[in-house]
Design an enzyme around this catalytic site. Structure first.
Site, mmCIF file in Angstrom:
data_model
loop_
_atom_site.group_PDB
_atom_site.id
_atom_site.type_symbol
_atom_site.label_atom_id
_atom_site.label_comp_id
_atom_site.label_asym_id
_atom_site.label_seq_id
_atom_site.Cartn_x
_atom_site.Cartn_y
_atom_site.Cartn_z
ATOM 1 N N ASP A 1 0.853 -1.183 0.000
ATOM 2 C CA ASP A 1 0.000 0.000 0.000
ATOM 3 C C ASP A 1 0.897 1.244 0.000
ATOM 4 O O ASP A 1 1.839 1.313 -0.780
ATOM 5 C CB ASP A 1 -0.979 -0.035 1.180
ATOM 6 C CG ASP A 1 -2.127 0.954 1.006
ATOM 7 O OD1 ASP A 1 -3.144 0.583 0.389
ATOM 8 O OD2 ASP A 1 -2.007 2.106 1.479
ATOM 9 N N TYR B 1 -3.052 11.248 1.288
ATOM 10 C CA TYR B 1 -3.612 11.209 -0.066
ATOM 11 C C TYR B 1 -3.650 12.616 -0.665
ATOM 12 O O TYR B 1 -3.277 12.826 -1.819
ATOM 13 C CB TYR B 1 -5.017 10.615 -0.041
ATOM 14 C CG TYR B 1 -5.046 9.129 0.165
ATOM 15 C CD1 TYR B 1 -5.100 8.257 -0.919
ATOM 16 C CD2 TYR B 1 -5.020 8.580 1.440
ATOM 17 C CE1 TYR B 1 -5.119 6.884 -0.740
ATOM 18 C CE2 TYR B 1 -5.037 7.208 1.638
ATOM 19 C CZ TYR B 1 -5.090 6.373 0.536
ATOM 20 O OH TYR B 1 -5.099 5.010 0.729
ATOM 21 N N HIS C 1 -4.173 -7.951 -0.368
ATOM 22 C CA HIS C 1 -3.533 -6.668 -0.100
ATOM 23 C C HIS C 1 -2.774 -6.630 1.223
ATOM 24 O O HIS C 1 -1.707 -6.035 1.311
ATOM 25 C CB HIS C 1 -4.621 -5.590 -0.113
ATOM 26 C CG HIS C 1 -4.104 -4.189 -0.099
ATOM 27 N ND1 HIS C 1 -3.481 -3.615 -1.177
ATOM 28 C CD2 HIS C 1 -4.119 -3.236 0.874
ATOM 29 C CE1 HIS C 1 -3.147 -2.368 -0.899
ATOM 30 N NE2 HIS C 1 -3.515 -2.112 0.346
#
Length: 385
Positions: free
Chosen positions: A175, A304, A363
């Site tokens: 990630d 982000y 993930h």
């Protein structure tokens, strides 16, 4: 560097239980399952388990078994686990989580990585581990400052490893931990021996002429990438544009925080009907608790926003190109949300020396398939010792 122990006040846990008991539930469309988000029946049952059965104190004790510290880097606090191997020749390794993860992701790999001899492995494969919480995340707490993007986190990691006295080390992550680790290889090439990632985002190169150039497996991956871009990036669009607005709901409602995270554990893992098919339920809730108890839903989303400003194309923050000089290893788990195409990856990361395709896992590799991840990190790192 200050020693650190997790000691959550009982009043915070009591407040959580009151909020869970007083949840105001929404309605739900009939017979839609997970198609429109987390199903009401599933979330109500999981919330009841969280309130009545889950034991934070047990999780807290497990985390506190490992040495933890906090240090200030570039004006912010950085929390990290520092677990040294009993093997004097161990290779330093910095592990980086992502969103919606935390240092709790790595609990099942700490023992095998630091003390392989005690876990059926070769003592020559031992690592000294550094496992930091990304600034803005969990036990590092909010940064309170703008500008904390991927390159800045990577520079902070270089500072952290230097302070710990590690002159040569390996970086690993999935990630956000993937671009952070790759960026660390760019920022500190004189000390980073290699980078291993269990997620890699790839894009067609400029001279790509179309799917006919790919085999069936890679065409399926390219098709999946297009579908994911259309249907699977809602959380990213919100967190990279309006993280503050989102933070009010997630910081006030524990069930809101739970739903926001558990959806991704369902969509991005090798799960069947529920996330618990892939990830232990208590470990999943420990991960949620770290966000809830530190009130870092909003501050974690800022990564982000900040990283989206690196480029007009946010995705390139993840996909490179990466003009690295250090070796790179890539572990591909088939149920991950992103499924890299090797031909594209080798254009973006020219120093890939190891590429492993697994037949299970997703993930959150350290939680889903810790044995496979440990084995691949060991194999990659043997060439670097």
């Amino acid at each position: 560097m200050r020693p650190f122990r997790i000691e959550i006040p009982q009043a915070d846990l009591d407040d959580l239980h009151r909020r869970l008991a007083a949840t105001r539930w929404p309605s739900e469309m009939p017979d839609v399952g997970w198609e429109r988000g987390v199903p009401l029946g599933y979330l109500r049952e999981l919330t009841d388990y969280w309130r009545t059965t889950y034991d934070w104190r047990a999780a807290e004790e497990q985390l506190n078994r490992f040495p933890q510290f906090v240090t200030e880097i570039d004006g912010v606090n950085v929390h990290f686990l520092h677990v040294r191997s009993p093997e004097p020749a161990a290779l330093p390794l910095i592990l980086t989580h992502g969103w919606p993860g935390s240092v709790a992701e790595f609990l099942d790999v700490i023992g095998p990585l630091t003390d392989p001899g005690a876990h059926g492995g070769d003592p020559a494969d031992a690592f000294h581990l550094v496992i930091p919480s990304i600034p803005g995340y969990g036990l590092s707490g909010p940064t309170g400052r703008t500008g904390w993007d991927v390159p800045r986190v990577a520079r902070a990691w270089a500072t952290l490893m230097r302070r710990l006295g590690y002159g040569r080390y390996v970086a690993q992550g999935g990630d956000w931990g993937s671009p952070i680790s790759l960026q660390l290889g760019l920022a500190d090439p004189g000390h980073v021996a290699g980078v291993h990632v269990n997620m890699l985002v790839t894009f067609p190169p400029e001279d790509f002429t179309g799917p006919a150039d790919l085999d069936d497996a890679d065409r399926a991956r390219l098709e999946h990438a297009g579908e994911f871009a259309q249907d699977g990036l809602g959380w990213q669009r919100i967190q990279s544009t309006r993280p503050q607005t989102l933070s009010y709901a997630l910081t006030d409602s524990p069930v809101g925080q739970l739903a926001w995270i558990v959806e991704k554990f369902r969509e991005w893992t090798d799960s069947g009907k529920a996330p618990e098919d892939a990830v232990n339920r208590d470990r999943l809730l420990t991960n949620v608790m770290i966000y809830w108890l530190t009130a870092t839903a909003g501050s974690s989303a800022q990564l982000y926003y900040e990283s989206a400003r690196l480029s007009l194309d946010f995705a390139r923050t993840w996909g490179g190109p990466w003009p690295l000089t250090v070796p790179v290893g890539v572990a591909v788990f088939p149920a991950d949300a992103t499924r890299p195409i090797r031909a594209f990856a080798e254009r973006a990361v020219p120093t890939i020396t190891r590429w492993t395709e697994f037949d299970r896992g997703g993930h959150f590799a350290a939680m889903e398939q810790p044995g496979l991840l440990v084995g691949d990190v060991r194999a990659f790192s043997r060439t670097l010792r």
